[in-house]
Design an enzyme around this catalytic site. Sequence first.
Site, PDB file in Angstrom:
ATOM      1  CG  ASN A 199     -12.371  10.142  -5.281  1.00 39.09           C
ATOM      2  OD1 ASN A 199     -13.384  10.805  -5.451  1.00 39.09           O
ATOM      3  ND2 ASN A 199     -11.180  10.577  -5.635  1.00 39.09           N
ATOM      4  CB  THR A 255      -5.991   5.634  -8.043  1.00 36.77           C
ATOM      5  OG1 THR A 255      -5.543   6.768  -7.304  1.00 36.77           O
ATOM      6  CG2 THR A 255      -6.864   6.089  -9.207  1.00 36.77           C
ATOM      7  CG  HIS A 293      -7.091   8.997   0.145  1.00 35.77           C
ATOM      8  ND1 HIS A 293      -7.261   7.711  -0.335  1.00 35.77           N
ATOM      9  CD2 HIS A 293      -7.117   9.807  -0.938  1.00 35.77           C
ATOM     10  CE1 HIS A 293      -7.378   7.749  -1.650  1.00 35.77           C
ATOM     11  NE2 HIS A 293      -7.300   9.008  -2.049  1.00 35.77           N
ATOM     12  CG  HIS A 309      -8.714  13.930  -2.774  1.00 31.86           C
ATOM     13  ND1 HIS A 309      -7.610  13.889  -3.600  1.00 31.86           N
ATOM     14  CD2 HIS A 309      -9.251  12.689  -2.797  1.00 31.86           C
ATOM     15  CE1 HIS A 309      -7.485  12.668  -4.096  1.00 31.86           C
ATOM     16  NE2 HIS A 309      -8.467  11.924  -3.626  1.00 31.86           N
ATOM     17  CB  CYS A 339      -0.913  -0.007   1.222  1.00 29.06           C
ATOM     18  SG  CYS A 339      -1.850   1.529   1.429  1.00 29.06           S
TER      19      CYS A 339
END
Length: 116
Positions: A86, A94, A99, A101, A4
Amino acid sequence: MTNCLFCRIVAGEIPANKVYEDNQLIGFWDIAPKAPVHVLLIPKQHVSSLYHMDDSNQGLIQAMIGAAPVLAKQLGLSDGFRLIANTGEACGQTVHHVHFHILGNFTDSGDTGFPA
């Protein structure tokens, strides 16, 4: 998780331009920014996506939500910011490590970096 990307950043194996760190979270500049200010806020604990969070992660998600406006203000985004998570490849995730943004200081063109 050794494969990762974000876990490797947490472990110090891959450098990141950090702007925030506490005992649970790290914030760093995105390497492919979509806005003049584009920082990623990640937990040090690996969780693949929001789909994988459960009751045991309540404190972690609260820490992320609480840190986001603090970090945004530190970055000079007192007029506002976008907070995006996302979830799943179909929606642009991706790196499979949850996480946020944090984006701001958009140009006069009105481009906010991501679709509304």
